[in-house]
Design a protein around this motif. Sequence first.
Motif, PDB file in Angstrom:
ATOM      1  N   VAL A 198     -20.066 -11.101 -28.766  1.00  0.00           N
ATOM      2  CA  VAL A 198     -20.939 -10.919 -29.922  1.00  0.00           C
ATOM      3  C   VAL A 198     -22.373 -10.653 -29.489  1.00  0.00           C
ATOM      4  CG1 VAL A 198     -19.462 -12.472 -31.247  1.00  0.00           C
ATOM      5  CG2 VAL A 198     -21.555 -13.372 -30.184  1.00  0.00           C
ATOM      6  N   LEU A 199     -23.171 -10.162 -30.425  1.00  0.00           N
ATOM      7  CA  LEU A 199     -24.581  -9.917 -30.177  1.00  0.00           C
ATOM      8  C   LEU A 199     -25.364 -11.220 -30.244  1.00  0.00           C
ATOM      9  CD1 LEU A 199     -25.018  -6.716 -32.382  1.00  0.00           C
ATOM     10  CD2 LEU A 199     -24.990  -6.808 -29.883  1.00  0.00           C
ATOM     11  N   GLY A 200     -26.310 -11.403 -29.327  1.00  0.00           N
ATOM     12  CA  GLY A 200     -27.192 -12.552 -29.358  1.00  0.00           C
ATOM     13  C   GLY A 200     -26.644 -13.781 -28.647  1.00  0.00           C
ATOM     14  N   ARG A 201     -27.480 -14.814 -28.574  1.00  0.00           N
ATOM     15  CA  ARG A 201     -27.081 -16.092 -27.961  1.00  0.00           C
ATOM     16  C   ARG A 201     -26.445 -16.963 -29.038  1.00  0.00           C
ATOM     17  NH1 ARG A 201     -28.227 -19.059 -23.360  1.00  0.00           N
ATOM     18  NH2 ARG A 201     -27.939 -21.302 -23.612  1.00  0.00           N
ATOM     19  N   PHE A 202     -25.157 -17.096 -28.975  1.00  0.00           N
ATOM     20  CA  PHE A 202     -24.412 -17.855 -29.982  1.00  0.00           C
ATOM     21  C   PHE A 202     -24.682 -19.346 -29.791  1.00  0.00           C
ATOM     22  CE2 PHE A 202     -20.674 -19.514 -32.184  1.00  0.00           C
ATOM     23  CZ  PHE A 202     -20.574 -18.638 -33.254  1.00  0.00           C
ATOM     24  N   PRO A 203     -24.720 -20.123 -30.890  1.00  0.00           N
ATOM     25  CA  PRO A 203     -24.878 -21.584 -30.755  1.00  0.00           C
ATOM     26  C   PRO A 203     -23.708 -22.194 -29.975  1.00  0.00           C
ATOM     27  CG  PRO A 203     -25.210 -20.859 -33.021  1.00  0.00           C
ATOM     28  CD  PRO A 203     -24.668 -19.688 -32.286  1.00  0.00           C
ATOM     29  N   ASP A 204     -23.868 -23.455 -29.590  1.00  0.00           N
ATOM     30  CA  ASP A 204     -22.788 -24.124 -28.850  1.00  0.00           C
ATOM     31  C   ASP A 204     -21.491 -24.125 -29.648  1.00  0.00           C
ATOM     32  OD1 ASP A 204     -24.500 -24.612 -26.787  1.00  0.00           O
ATOM     33  OD2 ASP A 204     -24.950 -26.671 -27.366  1.00  0.00           O
ATOM     34  N   ARG A 205     -21.585 -24.521 -30.923  1.00  0.00           N
ATOM     35  CA  ARG A 205     -20.407 -24.581 -31.797  1.00  0.00           C
ATOM     36  C   ARG A 205     -20.817 -24.263 -33.221  1.00  0.00           C
ATOM     37  NH1 ARG A 205     -19.603 -28.668 -28.161  1.00  0.00           N
ATOM     38  NH2 ARG A 205     -17.563 -28.731 -27.098  1.00  0.00           N
ATOM     39  N   GLU A 206     -19.904 -23.640 -33.942  1.00  0.00           N
ATOM     40  CA  GLU A 206     -20.124 -23.357 -35.360  1.00  0.00           C
ATOM     41  C   GLU A 206     -18.770 -23.364 -36.073  1.00  0.00           C
ATOM     42  OE1 GLU A 206     -22.605 -22.978 -37.343  1.00  0.00           O
ATOM     43  OE2 GLU A 206     -24.346 -22.753 -36.008  1.00  0.00           O
ATOM     44  N   THR A 207     -18.790 -23.768 -37.339  1.00  0.00           N
ATOM     45  CA  THR A 207     -17.614 -23.654 -38.200  1.00  0.00           C
ATOM     46  C   THR A 207     -18.032 -22.968 -39.491  1.00  0.00           C
ATOM     47  OG1 THR A 207     -16.554 -25.643 -37.316  1.00  0.00           O
ATOM     48  CG2 THR A 207     -15.822 -24.884 -39.473  1.00  0.00           C
ATOM     49  N   VAL A 208     -17.306 -21.941 -39.879  1.00  0.00           N
ATOM     50  CA  VAL A 208     -17.599 -21.204 -41.110  1.00  0.00           C
ATOM     51  C   VAL A 208     -16.454 -21.417 -42.083  1.00  0.00           C
ATOM     52  CG1 VAL A 208     -18.079 -18.959 -42.145  1.00  0.00           C
ATOM     53  CG2 VAL A 208     -18.898 -19.459 -39.836  1.00  0.00           C
ATOM     54  N   ASP A 209     -16.796 -21.848 -43.286  1.00  0.00           N
ATOM     55  CA  ASP A 209     -15.809 -22.029 -44.354  1.00  0.00           C
ATOM     56  C   ASP A 209     -16.323 -21.261 -45.571  1.00  0.00           C
ATOM     57  OD1 ASP A 209     -13.882 -22.816 -46.106  1.00  0.00           O
ATOM     58  OD2 ASP A 209     -14.175 -24.976 -45.858  1.00  0.00           O
ATOM     59  N   GLU A 210     -16.067 -19.952 -45.575  1.00  0.00           N
ATOM     60  CA  GLU A 210     -16.580 -19.075 -46.619  1.00  0.00           C
ATOM     61  C   GLU A 210     -15.481 -18.137 -47.102  1.00  0.00           C
ATOM     62  OE1 GLU A 210     -19.461 -19.050 -48.124  1.00  0.00           O
ATOM     63  OE2 GLU A 210     -20.490 -20.547 -46.869  1.00  0.00           O
ATOM     64  N   PRO A 211     -15.348 -17.950 -48.425  1.00  0.00           N
ATOM     65  CA  PRO A 211     -14.315 -17.043 -48.960  1.00  0.00           C
ATOM     66  C   PRO A 211     -14.651 -15.586 -48.690  1.00  0.00           C
ATOM     67  CG  PRO A 211     -15.737 -17.820 -50.724  1.00  0.00           C
ATOM     68  CD  PRO A 211     -16.160 -18.568 -49.488  1.00  0.00           C
ATOM     69  N   ILE A 212     -13.634 -14.792 -48.449  1.00  0.00           N
ATOM     70  CA  ILE A 212     -13.833 -13.371 -48.182  1.00  0.00           C
ATOM     71  C   ILE A 212     -12.846 -12.542 -48.992  1.00  0.00           C
ATOM     72  CG2 ILE A 212     -14.758 -13.765 -45.871  1.00  0.00           C
ATOM     73  CD1 ILE A 212     -12.061 -13.038 -44.712  1.00  0.00           C
ATOM     74  N   ILE A 213     -13.181 -11.254 -49.190  1.00  0.00           N
ATOM     75  CA  ILE A 213     -12.358 -10.397 -50.041  1.00  0.00           C
ATOM     76  C   ILE A 213     -12.521  -8.942 -49.604  1.00  0.00           C
ATOM     77  CG2 ILE A 213     -14.158 -10.021 -51.790  1.00  0.00           C
ATOM     78  CD1 ILE A 213     -11.953 -10.303 -53.918  1.00  0.00           C
ATOM     79  N   THR A 214     -11.457  -8.161 -49.699  1.00  0.00           N
ATOM     80  CA  THR A 214     -11.499  -6.733 -49.390  1.00  0.00           C
ATOM     81  C   THR A 214     -12.001  -5.970 -50.614  1.00  0.00           C
ATOM     82  OG1 THR A 214      -9.638  -6.926 -47.861  1.00  0.00           O
ATOM     83  CG2 THR A 214     -10.174  -4.714 -48.653  1.00  0.00           C
ATOM     84  N   VAL A 215     -13.068  -5.180 -50.445  1.00  0.00           N
ATOM     85  CA  VAL A 215     -13.674  -4.484 -51.586  1.00  0.00           C
ATOM     86  C   VAL A 215     -13.575  -2.963 -51.492  1.00  0.00           C
ATOM     87  CG1 VAL A 215     -15.265  -6.354 -52.140  1.00  0.00           C
ATOM     88  CG2 VAL A 215     -15.962  -4.582 -50.503  1.00  0.00           C
ATOM     89  N   ASP A 216     -13.217  -2.440 -50.323  1.00  0.00           N
ATOM     90  CA  ASP A 216     -13.063  -0.985 -50.195  1.00  0.00           C
ATOM     91  C   ASP A 216     -11.936  -0.714 -49.210  1.00  0.00           C
ATOM     92  OD1 ASP A 216     -14.448   1.727 -50.939  1.00  0.00           O
ATOM     93  OD2 ASP A 216     -14.053   1.849 -48.802  1.00  0.00           O
ATOM     94  N   ARG A 217     -10.774  -0.339 -49.727  1.00  0.00           N
ATOM     95  CA  ARG A 217      -9.613  -0.158 -48.872  1.00  0.00           C
ATOM     96  C   ARG A 217      -9.739   1.057 -47.981  1.00  0.00           C
ATOM     97  NH1 ARG A 217      -6.530   0.594 -52.962  1.00  0.00           N
ATOM     98  NH2 ARG A 217      -5.001   1.736 -51.767  1.00  0.00           N
ATOM     99  N   GLN A 218     -10.414   2.112 -48.456  1.00  0.00           N
ATOM    100  CA  GLN A 218     -10.536   3.315 -47.649  1.00  0.00           C
ATOM    101  C   GLN A 218     -11.314   3.062 -46.361  1.00  0.00           C
ATOM    102  OE1 GLN A 218     -10.938   3.247 -50.898  1.00  0.00           O
ATOM    103  NE2 GLN A 218      -9.495   4.727 -51.739  1.00  0.00           N
ATOM    104  N   MET A 219     -12.384   2.274 -46.448  1.00  0.00           N
ATOM    105  CA  MET A 219     -13.154   1.935 -45.257  1.00  0.00           C
ATOM    106  C   MET A 219     -12.688   0.623 -44.630  1.00  0.00           C
ATOM    107  SD  MET A 219     -15.053   4.466 -44.859  1.00  0.00           S
ATOM    108  CE  MET A 219     -15.790   3.775 -43.392  1.00  0.00           C
TER     109      MET A 219
END
Length: 524
Positions: A198-219
């Motif tokens: 990944v780009l940049g200096r990543f933190p030691d640890r992270e947890t992401v709990d965020e909802p996601i959705i597909t909004v453009d199938r062509q791309m």
Amino acid sequence: MPQTQKVDVKDIFAADPPRIVYKEGLRSVQPYYYVYQTYAKQRWFGRRLVEVCTTEFRDRSKSYYEWAIQTGIATINSQPATLDSVVRNGDLIQNRVHAHEPPVVAELPVIIYENKERGWLVVSKPGSMPVHAAGRYRKNTLLEILQDEYKMNSLYCCNRLDRLTSGVMVIGTRKSAGQQLGAAFMRGVIKKEYIARVLGRFPDRETVDEPIITVDRQMGLVIRHEHGKQAKTMFERMSYDPVTDTSIVYCQPLTGRTHQIRVHLQYLGYPIANDPLYSSYEVWGVKRGKGGWPTYTTERVLGELLELDREHDQEQEHKQGQNQEQRKEQPLNTCHSKDVEILEKHLGDNAKHFIRSDDDIGFNSPVELHEEYKEVIRRLRAQKDESDGWARWRDALGFGSDEQEKQKQNQIKEDQQHQKHGHNDTNTDAHNLNSVTQGLGGYCPTCFIPLIPDPPREKLFIYLHATRYTSPDWCFQAPLPNWIDEGGRKWWDANNEQRKQGIVENVNQLVKEEEERKAAEEGG
């Protein structure tokens, strides 16, 4: 009325087998004829064929699909259609093309495990190749390459990986074995481990709990959205390289959503370093989509790109000790001038005559899209149109003298209609292919689409690798990718066994909880 039957793909390839060429680290397929065909889906019923082609397929320009329908190349139930033809239940849509398949990396899949008696096969898929035939890919797919190079037929994939992602693929060599292996994935008791750069200096640890959705199938665009599906991912930094300002990151998705790791890394502000969808300034602005909301108009993005160039030039001026007169005499080192040029060309006032229609943006999105996200999709499409040669609005096909004569007659009729009704169509060149393409270099002599130079090998995949899958009954691990630095390899060697043991314990706990839940349901 009986349903029109599809053409057998095996018959198409048997009549004119595509030729495979290996060169400069790429696996290329010589152009070949192919029939794209699909039965109408329910959401297409009652819509015009040209609208369905433009919004659902979008591999080529709207002007191409109009031309293909008018010349009989695109048909409904093997019969000629018109621009007013409506798609109905049971219709078979076909489009015969001179296919130019994109190249993939030349590396062959690595066989990790094979048990012929049980019908099990596990391979490490190189990034760049899709698993199944999709879009413009037919021969350059994992299953076709396994068939061509290893003589393996009747394969049943149990998991999925994005085309750009590399790593573990679990496959059954018999249908029953595929169903058995796939059952563990369906139960949700498979633990997956990935590695990303990944780009940049990543933190030691992270947890992401965020909802996601597909909004453009062509791309294939997925975003963080409150109405999306729940998604959770744990991350840990393995190493950091200050020279490239990139980090190697261990990723463990606790759910299995499309593009989950890629979107969650972008949300944190550390997108995968070479991700064409989620990491570019010219699409997302200087924050690259951090926080899950761009709020960027294209005008603002253009301004930020130009500002980045000014800052870069000022930095170079300071480093080199240039005075004002020397700076005037030397050209600016405009790092993003090409990006600005692409966006202005595709999204400027005159772009509507050349690019694909954007009327379909948001059409298939399950949630209402704010204008900022529509702008993101427009910028992504501008990027893709440029990489595809941008001149694809002029593409067309020719399959022989009879059809070429038919094309010519249709063109004459169309021109007459335009003159009769007094139309002053600035897009005339898009229809008059002979005058546009004859005598020009860089076009296919058969179908006239622009011949695009092979992309650099490193742009055919992203730095995301499915390194290990663990179930209650098995554990399969792929070799580490070559883009992991020494620090990342040391981290893996030091932590691998302990982490593997923790994953196995976690899987066993999931199985135990599943059994207890079933027992409670049966007892209740």
